[in-house]
Design an enzyme around this catalytic site. Structure first.
Site, short mmCIF file in Angstrom:
data_model
loop_
_atom_site.label_atom_id
_atom_site.label_comp_id
_atom_site.label_asym_id
_atom_site.label_seq_id
_atom_site.Cartn_x
_atom_site.Cartn_y
_atom_site.Cartn_z
CG ASP A 10 48.72 37.14 42.07
OD1 ASP A 10 48.61 38.34 41.78
OD2 ASP A 10 47.79 36.48 42.59
CG ASP A 108 47.38 38.08 46.02
OD1 ASP A 108 47.62 39.19 45.50
OD2 ASP A 108 46.75 37.18 45.44
CD GLU A 109 50.33 41.93 42.72
OE1 GLU A 109 51.08 41.84 41.75
OE2 GLU A 109 49.23 42.49 42.70
P1 TTP Z 1 44.09 39.14 43.09
O1 TTP Z 1 45.43 38.51 43.15
O2 TTP Z 1 43.78 40.06 41.98
O3 TTP Z 1 42.96 38.00 43.06
P2 TTP Z 1 42.92 36.59 43.76
O4 TTP Z 1 44.18 36.28 44.48
O5 TTP Z 1 41.69 36.52 44.60
O6 TTP Z 1 42.71 35.61 42.55
P3 TTP Z 1 43.77 35.19 41.43
O7 TTP Z 1 45.05 35.88 41.72
O8 TTP Z 1 43.88 33.69 41.56
O9 TTP Z 1 43.17 35.59 40.14
O10 TTP Z 1 43.81 39.91 44.44
C1 TTP Z 1 44.31 39.49 45.70
C2 TTP Z 1 43.29 39.73 46.78
O11 TTP Z 1 42.92 41.11 46.82
C3 TTP Z 1 41.99 38.98 46.57
O12 TTP Z 1 42.02 37.68 47.10
C4 TTP Z 1 40.98 39.87 47.26
C5 TTP Z 1 41.55 41.26 47.12
N1 TTP Z 1 40.83 42.00 46.07
C6 TTP Z 1 39.75 42.80 46.44
O13 TTP Z 1 39.42 42.92 47.63
N2 TTP Z 1 39.06 43.45 45.45
C7 TTP Z 1 39.38 43.34 44.11
O14 TTP Z 1 38.72 43.94 43.24
C8 TTP Z 1 40.50 42.52 43.75
C9 TTP Z 1 40.90 42.36 42.31
C10 TTP Z 1 41.20 41.87 44.77
MG MG Z 2 46.05 36.55 43.56
#
Ligand code: TTP
Ligand code: MG
Length: 355
Positions: A10, A108-109
């Site tokens: 992720d 992103d995962e």
């Molecule tokens: P995440 O992987 O949940 O968040 P992140 O990568 O920004 O942060 P981290 O993993 O380090 O905690 O989500 C991936 C992307 O999805 C995030 O960059 C933006 C998008 N997203 C939204 O648009 N709205 C949301 O509520 C969430 C959780 C994510």
């Molecule tokens: Mg992330």
């Protein structure tokens, strides 16, 4: 089922990290990606923010006006989804190259099943480090990686030590790893379920695992069983790619450019059958069917038909592809290549998903 080795990757603060990479001048500043804050009067929410902004209490899904109140000095940016999709595609390609079985689980995962190619914890640690290095070198981004005997544990592990973390949970340590965590780390346990469990005196996964299974089923119906299994670290779901696939296509180049209609029709029939086979194997139907034709001078055209409802292999769709082809058949223009694509996919076969 034998023991598996599953990796979950992720990216860290994904949208914000891509923006920071594109704009080195933001380095060290809080960066918030989302709706326009309009000096605190903006509507809409935060998509994500970098870890500097998180120190101020800003987080995903928070009203942008609240983020403005918490951190006025942040760099506020609109969501450039197209850019993040492009970066995502490159990262997924890297990840896929390291997996025997691969499943993108979000922008992103992804999950990687590496059971077949990896023996033991030392090797998997090396592989995880190699993946991190490759993403950093090629895309200038950091990610967090979790390794476990199943998808559930791998996903919880990747979240365990963010950003830029690596957490490996061996099968023998799964119970100990999960025990102190709050129940909402498990799939399908949102705010409502968490509140209900709280009232039942269940806060941690350990407490959930000690709860009588029958009582959980009484309270949560069929999900009670699922919760019980997860609390014991059990998850048999497979790593399979199906969610992000947008189309199936195949194309073929003639050995020699041709105007022979029989050859062309036969080739289209073959490609159509191959594409239908792939579509069916993936468990899909589709709504759009396209043909691609490249003439001898390399001029290339495509034409599509979109159906009002999801369709599959049938006389009807086979006729449709020939109708599309017909519009490109010209007596004096030899054809070099033919392609068929099925897109607007609709998943038909029910896949195992958690609540
Ligand atoms: P995440 O992987 O949940 O968040 P992140 O990568 O920004 O942060 P981290 O993993 O380090 O905690 O989500 C991936 C992307 O999805 C995030 O960059 C933006 C998008 N997203 C939204 O648009 N709205 C949301 O509520 C969430 C959780 C994510
Ligand atoms: Mg992330």
């Amino acid at each position: 089922m034998g023991s598996r080795i599953i990796i979950h990757v992720d990216l860290d603060a994904f949208f914000a990290s891509v923006e920071e990479r594109e704009h080195p001048e933001y380095k060290g500043k809080p960066v918030i990606v989302g709706a326009d804050p309009k000096d605190g009067k903006g509507r809409g929410v935060v998509s994500t923010c970098n870890y500097e902004a998180r120190k101020f209490g800003v987080h995903s899904a928070m009203p942008i006006s609240r983020a403005w109140d918490l951190c006025k000095d942040a760099v506020f940016l609109p969501v450039n989804y197209k850019l993040y999709e492009e970066v995502s595609a490159k990262i997924m390609k890297i990840l896929k190259s390291h997996a025997s079985k691969f499943e993108q689980a979000g922008i992103d995962e992804a999950f990687l099943d590496v059971t077949c190619k990896i023996k033991g914890i030392i090797e998997v640690k090396k592989l995880a480090e190699k993946i991190k290095e490759e993403i950093l070198k090629k895309e200038k981004l950091t990610c967090s990686i979790g390794v476990g005997p199943n998808k559930l544990v791998a996903k919880i592990a990747s979240d365990y030590n963010k950003p830029n973390g690596l957490t490996i949970v061996e099968e023998k340590n799964v119970k100990r790893f999960l025990a102190p965590l709050e129940v909402d780390k498990l799939w399908g346990i949102g705010k409502k379920t968490k509140r209900k469990m709280d009232e039942m005196g269940i806060k941690t996964i350990n407490e959930l695992s000690n709860f009588e299974k029958g009582k959980l089923i009484e309270e949560f119906g069929i999900f009670g069983h699922e919760f019980y299994q997860m609390a014991h670290g059990i998850d048999n779901s497979e790593v399979i790619e199906y969610r992000r696939r947008k189309s199936y296509s195949r194309e073929h180049t003639f050995e020699e450019d041709t105007i022979n209609e029989q050859f062309i029709n036969d080739l289209v029939n073959n490609i159509y059958e191959e594409v239908m086979h792939d579509v069916e194997e993936g468990g899909f139907n589709f709504r759009t069917l396209s043909i691609k034709v490249r003439y001898e001078n390399f001029e290339t055209h495509t034409r599509s038909k979109t159906f009002s409802h999801p369709v599959g292999r049938s006389k009807y769709t086979k006729e449709a592809i020939h109708k599309l082809l017909k519009s490109f058949l010209q007596p004096n223009r030899a054809i070099r290549l033919i392609g068929v694509r099925a897109s607007n996919l609709v998943l038909m076969k029910k896949q195992k998903t958690l609540v």
